[in-house]
Design a protein around this motif. Structure first.
Motif, PDB file in Angstrom:
ATOM      1  N   ILE A 143      -4.404  18.452 -22.500  1.00  0.00           N
ATOM      2  CA  ILE A 143      -3.073  18.346 -21.894  1.00  0.00           C
ATOM      3  C   ILE A 143      -2.715  16.865 -21.772  1.00  0.00           C
ATOM      4  O   ILE A 143      -3.504  16.055 -21.266  1.00  0.00           O
ATOM      5  CB  ILE A 143      -3.044  19.014 -20.503  1.00  0.00           C
ATOM      6  N   CYS A 144      -1.524  16.500 -22.221  1.00  0.00           N
ATOM      7  CA  CYS A 144      -1.178  15.082 -22.299  1.00  0.00           C
ATOM      8  C   CYS A 144       0.281  14.845 -21.922  1.00  0.00           C
ATOM      9  O   CYS A 144       1.024  15.759 -21.592  1.00  0.00           O
ATOM     10  CB  CYS A 144      -1.431  14.557 -23.719  1.00  0.00           C
ATOM     11  N   LEU A 145       0.674  13.573 -21.962  1.00  0.00           N
ATOM     12  CA  LEU A 145       2.046  13.102 -21.831  1.00  0.00           C
ATOM     13  C   LEU A 145       2.842  13.796 -20.731  1.00  0.00           C
ATOM     14  O   LEU A 145       2.453  13.732 -19.575  1.00  0.00           O
ATOM     15  CB  LEU A 145       2.731  13.195 -23.197  1.00  0.00           C
ATOM     16  N   TYR A 146       3.965  14.450 -21.053  1.00  0.00           N
ATOM     17  CA  TYR A 146       4.832  14.989 -19.995  1.00  0.00           C
ATOM     18  C   TYR A 146       4.082  15.944 -19.074  1.00  0.00           C
ATOM     19  O   TYR A 146       4.238  15.886 -17.847  1.00  0.00           O
ATOM     20  CB  TYR A 146       6.033  15.720 -20.614  1.00  0.00           C
ATOM     21  N   SER A 147       3.280  16.848 -19.659  1.00  0.00           N
ATOM     22  CA  SER A 147       2.572  17.839 -18.834  1.00  0.00           C
ATOM     23  C   SER A 147       1.531  17.169 -17.954  1.00  0.00           C
ATOM     24  O   SER A 147       1.354  17.546 -16.790  1.00  0.00           O
ATOM     25  CB  SER A 147       1.917  18.896 -19.725  1.00  0.00           C
ATOM     26  N   ALA A 148       0.844  16.160 -18.484  1.00  0.00           N
ATOM     27  CA  ALA A 148      -0.131  15.421 -17.682  1.00  0.00           C
ATOM     28  C   ALA A 148       0.581  14.622 -16.597  1.00  0.00           C
ATOM     29  O   ALA A 148       0.097  14.538 -15.461  1.00  0.00           O
ATOM     30  CB  ALA A 148      -0.954  14.491 -18.574  1.00  0.00           C
ATOM     31  N   ALA A 149       1.728  14.047 -16.929  1.00  0.00           N
ATOM     32  CA  ALA A 149       2.491  13.259 -15.940  1.00  0.00           C
ATOM     33  C   ALA A 149       2.963  14.140 -14.791  1.00  0.00           C
ATOM     34  O   ALA A 149       2.932  13.722 -13.627  1.00  0.00           O
ATOM     35  CB  ALA A 149       3.675  12.578 -16.620  1.00  0.00           C
ATOM     36  N   VAL A 150       3.400  15.344 -15.101  1.00  0.00           N
ATOM     37  CA  VAL A 150       3.812  16.279 -14.051  1.00  0.00           C
ATOM     38  C   VAL A 150       2.610  16.661 -13.196  1.00  0.00           C
ATOM     39  O   VAL A 150       2.686  16.694 -11.960  1.00  0.00           O
ATOM     40  CB  VAL A 150       4.460  17.543 -14.666  1.00  0.00           C
ATOM     41  N   HIS A 151       1.497  16.946 -13.851  1.00  0.00           N
ATOM     42  CA  HIS A 151       0.278  17.327 -13.123  1.00  0.00           C
ATOM     43  C   HIS A 151      -0.155  16.215 -12.175  1.00  0.00           C
ATOM     44  O   HIS A 151      -0.578  16.482 -11.045  1.00  0.00           O
ATOM     45  CB  HIS A 151      -0.840  17.640 -14.117  1.00  0.00           C
ATOM     46  N   HIS A 152      -0.054  14.966 -12.634  1.00  0.00           N
ATOM     47  CA  HIS A 152      -0.468  13.817 -11.809  1.00  0.00           C
ATOM     48  C   HIS A 152       0.651  13.359 -10.865  1.00  0.00           C
ATOM     49  O   HIS A 152       0.479  12.383 -10.131  1.00  0.00           O
ATOM     50  CB  HIS A 152      -0.887  12.646 -12.700  1.00  0.00           C
ATOM     51  N   GLU A 153       1.787  14.032 -10.897  1.00  0.00           N
ATOM     52  CA  GLU A 153       2.945  13.726 -10.051  1.00  0.00           C
ATOM     53  C   GLU A 153       3.469  12.309 -10.304  1.00  0.00           C
ATOM     54  O   GLU A 153       3.766  11.562  -9.382  1.00  0.00           O
ATOM     55  CB  GLU A 153       2.594  13.919  -8.571  1.00  0.00           C
ATOM     56  N   PHE A 154       3.623  11.984 -11.597  1.00  0.00           N
ATOM     57  CA  PHE A 154       4.139  10.679 -11.990  1.00  0.00           C
ATOM     58  C   PHE A 154       5.601  10.733 -12.416  1.00  0.00           C
ATOM     59  O   PHE A 154       6.198   9.688 -12.690  1.00  0.00           O
ATOM     60  CB  PHE A 154       3.332  10.112 -13.170  1.00  0.00           C
ATOM     61  N   ARG A 202      -8.638  20.933 -19.938  1.00  0.00           N
ATOM     62  CA  ARG A 202      -8.908  19.584 -20.423  1.00  0.00           C
ATOM     63  C   ARG A 202      -7.598  18.808 -20.305  1.00  0.00           C
ATOM     64  O   ARG A 202      -6.554  19.273 -20.769  1.00  0.00           O
ATOM     65  CB  ARG A 202      -9.370  19.620 -21.877  1.00  0.00           C
ATOM     66  N   ILE A 203      -7.645  17.638 -19.676  1.00  0.00           N
ATOM     67  CA  ILE A 203      -6.426  16.864 -19.430  1.00  0.00           C
ATOM     68  C   ILE A 203      -6.764  15.386 -19.406  1.00  0.00           C
ATOM     69  O   ILE A 203      -7.896  15.003 -19.051  1.00  0.00           O
ATOM     70  CB  ILE A 203      -5.777  17.306 -18.093  1.00  0.00           C
ATOM     71  N   TYR A 204      -5.814  14.542 -19.795  1.00  0.00           N
ATOM     72  CA  TYR A 204      -6.041  13.106 -19.715  1.00  0.00           C
ATOM     73  C   TYR A 204      -5.870  12.629 -18.275  1.00  0.00           C
ATOM     74  O   TYR A 204      -5.011  13.136 -17.543  1.00  0.00           O
ATOM     75  CB  TYR A 204      -5.081  12.346 -20.635  1.00  0.00           C
TER      76      TYR A 204
END
Length: 209
Positions: A84-95, A147-149
């Motif tokens: 999981i990367c980019l937009y989805s990872a950013a949402v997950h990390h609340e960025f 799996r996520i960045y």
């Protein structure tokens, strides 16, 4: 053999198959089903009867037990070699405040692109094998491990692809990262150096310190 006995035997086998899904799910690969002596005819029969849901070729779940998995969990399960990367990872990390309707998944350039399911909608990003594992981590969500960045890799990827994704989004991600108490600037700069964007991101970091 009496008809009612056939029904009992069928129900018994169905319960055994459901246990296989319970033990290995929520999403179960066809290879696991074959290891448990299930043939394609069994799966087809269960799909037609509404007991099993086919997500894509070779990936199934017990229809009443998919637990309303999130799109990220589904995508991670259906593209097992992806991260999981980019937009989805950013949402997950609340960025970011962006609410993407498509799950962003990175796959290594050394592999054939996987077949994608009808749902959830997934956008694949092909990342160099050299840097593919950089910053990869795993997190247990409600029903499965994904799996996520990590945070630092996510920030770097937005800066690395800022002209493609939008500079405003890259700055938003960096700004929200910098506001975190658990940020790791040393790790961020190490990643930036390996991804060859250190000189690009440094001025913005210094301006926010």
């Amino acid at each position: 053999m009496p008809i009612d006995l056939v029904i009992i035997m069928t129900e018994t086998r169905r319960k055994k198959i459901k246990k296989i899904f319970d033990d290995n799910g929520p999403i179960v690969k066809a290879s696991i089903l074959r290891e448990n002596k299930l043939c394609s005819r069994d799966i087809t029969e269960l799909i037609e009867a509404g007991f099993v849901k086919k997500h894509r070729t070779g990936f199934y779940s017990w229809a009443s037990s998919d637990y309303n998995m999130s799109d990220i969990e589904l995508a991670s399960s259906l593209v097992p070699n992806g991260v999981i990367c980019l937009y989805s990872a950013a949402v997950h990390h609340e960025f970011t405040t962006i609410n993407p309707t498509i799950v962003s998944v990175a796959v290594p350039s050394s592999t054939v692109k996987p077949q994608l399911p009808e749902y959830p909608p997934i956008e694949l990003y092909v990342f160099s094998k050299t840097f593919f594992s950089l910053g990869e981590t795993s997190e247990q969500l409600s029903y499965t491990k994904i799996r996520i960045y990590d945070r630092e890799r996510t920030v770097c990827d937005f800066f690395r692809l800022r002209y493609q994704l939008g500079e405003d989004v890259a700055f938003e991600v960096l700004k929200n990262y910098m506001a975190r108490k658990n940020k790791n600037l040393q790790k961020l700069m190490e990643y930036a150096a390996r991804l060859r964007i250190k000189t690009k991101i440094r001025p913005y970091l210094e301006a926010m310190l």
